[in-house]
Each structure stands twice: as C-alpha cells, then as structure tokens.
Design a protein around this motif. Structure first.
Motif, PDB file in Angstrom:
ATOM      1  N   UNK A   1      -5.689  45.356  -7.485  1.00 50.08           N
ATOM      2  CA  UNK A   1      -7.086  45.019  -7.287  1.00 50.08           C
ATOM      3  C   UNK A   1      -7.369  43.610  -7.793  1.00 50.08           C
TER       4      UNK A   1
ATOM      5  N   UNK B   1      -9.629  42.564  -9.502  1.00 44.99           N
ATOM      6  CA  UNK B   1     -10.072  42.518 -10.902  1.00 44.99           C
ATOM      7  C   UNK B   1      -8.895  42.253 -11.839  1.00 44.99           C
ATOM      8  N   UNK B   2      -7.701  42.740 -11.484  1.00 45.61           N
ATOM      9  CA  UNK B   2      -6.530  42.467 -12.323  1.00 45.61           C
ATOM     10  C   UNK B   2      -6.159  40.983 -12.263  1.00 45.61           C
TER      11      UNK B   2
ATOM     12  N   UNK C   1      -8.262  38.678 -11.681  1.00 43.97           N
ATOM     13  CA  UNK C   1      -9.333  37.977 -12.393  1.00 43.97           C
ATOM     14  C   UNK C   1      -9.023  37.874 -13.887  1.00 43.97           C
ATOM     15  N   UNK C   2      -8.539  38.971 -14.439  1.00 44.40           N
ATOM     16  CA  UNK C   2      -8.173  38.930 -15.868  1.00 44.40           C
ATOM     17  C   UNK C   2      -7.027  37.938 -16.073  1.00 44.40           C
TER      18      UNK C   2
ATOM     19  N   UNK D   1     -18.284  34.405  -5.055  1.00 41.85           N
ATOM     20  CA  UNK D   1     -17.622  35.514  -5.742  1.00 41.85           C
ATOM     21  C   UNK D   1     -17.055  35.036  -7.092  1.00 41.85           C
ATOM     22  N   UNK D   2     -17.138  35.871  -8.128  1.00 40.65           N
ATOM     23  CA  UNK D   2     -16.641  35.434  -9.438  1.00 40.65           C
ATOM     24  C   UNK D   2     -15.192  34.960  -9.425  1.00 40.65           C
TER      25      UNK D   2
ATOM     26  N   UNK E   1     -11.279  51.159  -7.985  1.00 39.02           N
ATOM     27  CA  UNK E   1     -11.611  49.763  -7.675  1.00 39.02           C
ATOM     28  C   UNK E   1     -12.927  49.374  -8.339  1.00 39.02           C
TER      29      UNK E   1
ATOM     30  N   UNK F   1     -17.376  44.515  -9.286  1.00 42.82           N
ATOM     31  CA  UNK F   1     -17.492  43.526 -10.356  1.00 42.82           C
ATOM     32  C   UNK F   1     -18.966  43.165 -10.479  1.00 42.82           C
TER      33      UNK F   1
ATOM     34  N   UNK G   1     -10.365  48.374 -19.739  1.00 43.54           N
ATOM     35  CA  UNK G   1      -9.215  47.490 -19.496  1.00 43.54           C
ATOM     36  C   UNK G   1      -9.678  46.124 -19.005  1.00 43.54           C
ATOM     37  N   UNK G   2     -10.718  46.118 -18.225  1.00 43.81           N
ATOM     38  CA  UNK G   2     -11.254  44.847 -17.710  1.00 43.81           C
ATOM     39  C   UNK G   2     -12.028  44.109 -18.794  1.00 43.81           C
TER      40      UNK G   2
ATOM     41  N   UNK H   1     -15.366  39.603 -19.075  1.00 44.47           N
ATOM     42  CA  UNK H   1     -14.732  38.336 -18.713  1.00 44.47           C
ATOM     43  C   UNK H   1     -15.775  37.219 -18.737  1.00 44.47           C
TER      44      UNK H   1
ATOM     45  N   UNK I   1     -18.720  38.810 -16.540  1.00 46.06           N
ATOM     46  CA  UNK I   1     -18.624  39.929 -15.616  1.00 46.06           C
ATOM     47  C   UNK I   1     -17.839  41.082 -16.205  1.00 46.06           C
TER      48      UNK I   1
ATOM     49  N   UNK J   1     -16.316  45.272 -15.018  1.00 40.25           N
ATOM     50  CA  UNK J   1     -15.978  46.132 -13.878  1.00 40.25           C
ATOM     51  C   UNK J   1     -16.698  47.457 -14.055  1.00 40.25           C
TER      52      UNK J   1
END
Lengths: 458, 81
Positions: free
Chosen positions: A232, A234-235, A237-238, A288-289, B5, B8, B37-38, B41, B50, B52
């Motif tokens: 994803x 989001x991973x 993003x990190x 988008x971020x 998923x 965000x 885990x997110x 950020x 942001x 998740x």
C-alpha cells in the motif's frame, strides 16, 4: 498486378561469382550496380524478374563463400543453389515462378516476407547480458572517472534485498543496515527472500558497484515476481518520511553524501484508487500527500526515480487495468520531480511492456529509457531475464548514483540539485534511430554517459 | 468494517507534532481506528500531518482531508501468476 519481393537461388556460374566478388571487393556502388545484372545469365532467371541491384549475391554454401575471397576463384564448383539474389516480380507470374526448379529439382523462387522487430515481452528469453548493459553504460570509463557510486546510497523501495544472493553473483554489496527499514519487523535488512528487490539491487550496482544499499522493504509480496497488489502507498509514505529524515541530518552525521531512491513499482489499476471525480484520488492528483513526501525528499537533495510501468501497447502485463485512452503513467510515476524510466533492450528497441506517456500529472513522461530484459541477476531463475521497467529503473538509478559519486548533492549549489542532475541526464540521452524529439515511448532518449566526463558543471 | 488499506487523512494543527492519541482527538475518531504502524507522519514543515484511518466512515470530513491509499505492484516479470 502487384510487384512482390522474392529471393531466387542461382548456381555459381562465373557471372554470378564475378558479381558477388564485386560486392565483396568493395567496388563502387554505381559501377557495381551497372555491371551486376549485365553479368547474370538471364536465362537462369524467371521471365519477369527485376533484379535488385543493391542486394549482393549471397553465398549459401561454404565452398561458394570461400571462392569469394580466393585469389583464383573457380566457378561451377558448387552448382545449383550456390547463391541467392533478390528481385521483384509481378504477382501474376509468381505461381509459375514457384514451379521453377533447378537441375536438382529444388525450388528456385522463394518469398521474402517483411519482418518487424518483435519487442521484448514477458516470458521471452533475455536479449543480451549484463556485459552488454555495462558496455552501453560505459562503466569502465565511469569507474576511471571516479564515478562508481562511492559515497552514494541507493535506497531500494521494494520487497527486500538478499545480500548473500548478490555475493553469489560476484558482487561485493555494501548495506547500511541501520538506515534500512521495513514495516515488516520480521524481515532483517539484506535477508529477504531472493526476488524482485534483489534483481533491482543487482541492476543498480551495474553502474555504481561501490554504492551503499539501503533496504526499504515496503512491498509485502510473498510470491516470487509479485502478486496483483504488493503493498500500500501508505507504506511507501512512511519510507519516504524516513528517507527525508536521513537527508536532513547534518552532513557529518549522514552516512552518505548523496541519496538516490529507486522505485520499481506502480499502480496497475485505476480501480485501486478513489473513483473519478472524488477529491483525494492518487493517480491524477498533485495534492495527494505522497506528492508532498516526494517533493520534500527531492527538495532535500535526493534523486528519486520511478519505473514507467509495464502497461505498454505491444505486450502489457496481464495485471494492467487501464482502459483504452487512459494515461498509464500515473501517480508518483508521473511527478515532475522524479526521473521516470522507460525500458529498452540492449539494442535500444523499446520493450513491449514499457508504458508510454503521457503522464497524468506531468504529461512529459517518461523522461528517459534505460536497459532491461537482459541476462543479469537471474533472480527469477537460471536464464530468466531481468525484466520489466522494474529493471530499467535501477539501471538508471545506478547511473545517477555513479554521477553523484563525483557530484554529490551540495546545499546551495544550484548545479547539483536533483532538478539540475535530472536535466543533465536527460540532455545526455541519445535519441534512438528514427526519433528526433521527445517521444512518449522513449522520453528524451536512451541513457548515455558520453557527456559525463565534462558535464558542464562542477 | 476496518480495511487494511484504509484512507490517508491529512490535517493541520499548530504546535509540536501530535501523538497518535492527540491526532485521534483532533479528528474526533477512536484511537483504535488509526493505524499505529503508520503513526503520525509529518508533511515537511507545513504544520500538516497525516494518519491512516482504517474506517473512513468514522470521520467528519470537516476535520481532515481524505486521500486514497491505493495498492501498488512491483513492475517486474509477472511470474507465478
């Protein structure tokens, strides 16, 4: 009546042998073409054949070939079917011509069909080897120029690297364990199963063998070669956030002088995004971020590369879900700040799977083409090519890392910003034959390091 | 239903980087709806952050901007498909 191209076999009479020797001996073309047809015994030929005077009578037998360069050539040694010539004839006469046989009863007139270069597709064998890629990139010269990746980190945002595998392939990889990261705590950096990430690492090290690898194993795939969906955003993003932290460390605390970030991933289907019309989409939304994350990282001095994707016209990956007319370079792969990499084989032919532009956010995509579909890491098995724009991207990342080892990012130096480096590598690219301007297939051309010795900046 | 998923959510907040608990309070969603885990950020010095969110329907859209979190695929050979 249609003129068709045919190949006709003829015996090694003295006339044919003389004509062939004129080609082989480098006789001027005007003199040669004038004499060629005159020297052939027309009785040997189909009635309506017009000989193609530009085509050298080509020996089909070893004994004939040796006579071409002999000091005292002998005719009539090999008999029927010794040479082939090319010509054109009326399609109406073709049927009768096909009945022509030589004295041994063999046909003499054959079709000469057109052929096209078949673009590399998944499942097809490799084209060339890593040595061909290395030669095309001029890695020996780059090494002598001190462009070998020293002092540069290449972060592979992928599904993990296997260092033992890379060593088994003759490499001496260096991994920054502490700067690496994965959302999956059970995967130790450098110890992932041999898969996509190891292929990418191998390919990045072609031009930058002394670069330090950073293993950002964000893709969660457990199937070799990847599954339909491997992770994803989001991973990623990190991962980009962590890379930004590394880049913002003071120079004397950062374990590298420059950072190159390789991203051999993309979104395969618009169905994975929000529906069209909804704010917050990823594929075509510069707000988008993730765009901020990429922009911040390039702003901090990292060179970021993305694969163009594998949804090319000729041989798209079966997982592609884009409709006709939809842009296929999307999301981060289409950001202006990144270098978006298309795939060519070592003959500089576009691979069938390389996604063409335009991009959804920056339409001028892809930016450049680099080599793929060659026999390299064999991470997917013996004889299997390093394939996909996934391989082209780290090949290009290695080239950028090689350049950065001599011209690392330097705060305050406008010549060394990621934007300036990108402009330089794009300007250095070579247009493939028949391409004169930016193209949606090759971008600005195929990667070339010929200008790296004197880049025009310091 | 939470889904892996999620989405965000970007929000803006003055002061130092918030904890996940503070982010949940700011967005007025349960802490359990945010991905630990997110975490939180930082969006590069803009005061924007942001998180998740695993259940989009819990969010009052006036509290934060919602963005998609699409899946991605590695662009290598599609073996073993």
């Amino acid at each position: 009546m249609v003129a068709v191209r045919v190949l006709v076999t003829v015996p090694d009479t003295s006339d044919v042998l003389d004509a062939a020797r004129m080609f082989a001996g480098g006789v001027a073309s005007s003199q040669r073409t004038q004499s060629f047809a005159d020297r052939l015994d027309l009785d040997l030929l189909p009635p309506s054949l017009v000989i193609d005077r530009s085509y050298a009578p080509t020996p089909l037998k070893l004994t004939t070939a040796t006579q071409l360069l002999a000091s005292a050539p002998q005719a009539d040694l090999s008999g029927p079917g010794s040479f082939v010539i090319r010509g054109f004839m009326d399609s109406d006469d073709l049927h009768a011509a096909h009945d022509l046989t030589d004295s041994s009863g063999c046909p003499r007139v054959f079709s000469d069909p057109a052929f096209g270069l078949v673009p590399a597709a998944f499942g097809e064998p490799p084209i060339g080897t890593v040595l061909d890629v290395s030669r095309q990139l001029g890695t020996g010269r780059l090494g002598r120029l001190g462009m070998d990746g020293t002092g540069v980190a290449i972060a592979l945002v992928d599904n993990g690297i296997n260092l033992s595998f890379l060593r088994s392939r003759g490499l001496q990889p260096s991994l920054d364990y502490h700067s690496s990261w994965s959302p999956n705590q059970t995967v130790t950096p450098g110890s992932a199963p041999i898969d996509h990430g190891s292929m990418c690492a191998y390919d990045a090290l072609i031009a930058a063998p002394r670069a330090t690898l950073l293993d950002f194993a964000v893709a969660r795939t457990t199937r070799q070669g990847g599954s339909a969906m491997d992770g994803f955003l989001s991973d990623a993003l990190i991962a980009f956030g962590r890379l930004l932290m590394l880049m913002t460390l003071p120079d004397d605390e950062r374990p590298f002088r420059s950072l190159v970030v390789n991203n051999s991933w993309a979104v395969f289907s618009p169905a994975w995004d929000f529906p069209v019309g909804r704010p917050g989409r990823y594929l075509d939304n510069p707000n988008h971020p993730f765009h901020a994350a990429v922009s911040n990282l390039t702003g901090a001095g990292a060179d970021v590369l993305f694969a163009a994707g594998n949804c090319g016209d000729a041989a798209p990956d079966g997982r592609c879900g884009f409709g006709v007319g939809q842009a296929r370079i999307t999301g981060a792969n289409a950001y202006a700040e990144v270098i978006t990499v298309a795939g060519v084989d070592v003959n500089r032919t576009l691979t069938g799977y390389s996604s063409p532009g335009p991009g959804t956010i920056d339409p001028q995509k892809p930016d450049i083409a680099a080599f793929t579909h060659f026999k390299g890491s064999e991470a997917f098995g013996s004889g299997q090519p390093d394939a996909g724009t996934s391989a082209a991207c780290p090949v290009m990342a290695g080239v950028v890392a090689a350049l950065r080892s001599r011209y690392p990012f330097q705060n305050g130096s406008s010549a060394r910003t990621p934007s300036a480096i990108k402009s330089f590598v794009l300007a250095s690219a070579v247009k493939p034959a028949g391409v004169t301007a930016f193209s949606l297939e090759f971008g600005n051309g195929v990667v070339d390091t010929g200008m790296f010795e004197n880049p025009g900046f310091s | 239903m939470p889904n892996e998923a999620g989405v965000i959510v970007r929000f803006q907040r003055a002061g130092p980087k918030p904890t996940l608990q503070e982010a949940a309070e700011h967005l007025r969603v349960p802490l359990t709806a945010l991905s630990p885990a997110y975490g939180v950020q930082v969006e590069g010095g803009t005061g924007k952050y942001h998180v998740k969110l695993l259940q989009e329907q819990l969010l009052d859209p006036t509290r934060g901007e919602v963005f998609s979190n699409p899946g991605f695929s590695l662009q290598g050979p599609p073996t073993n498909q």
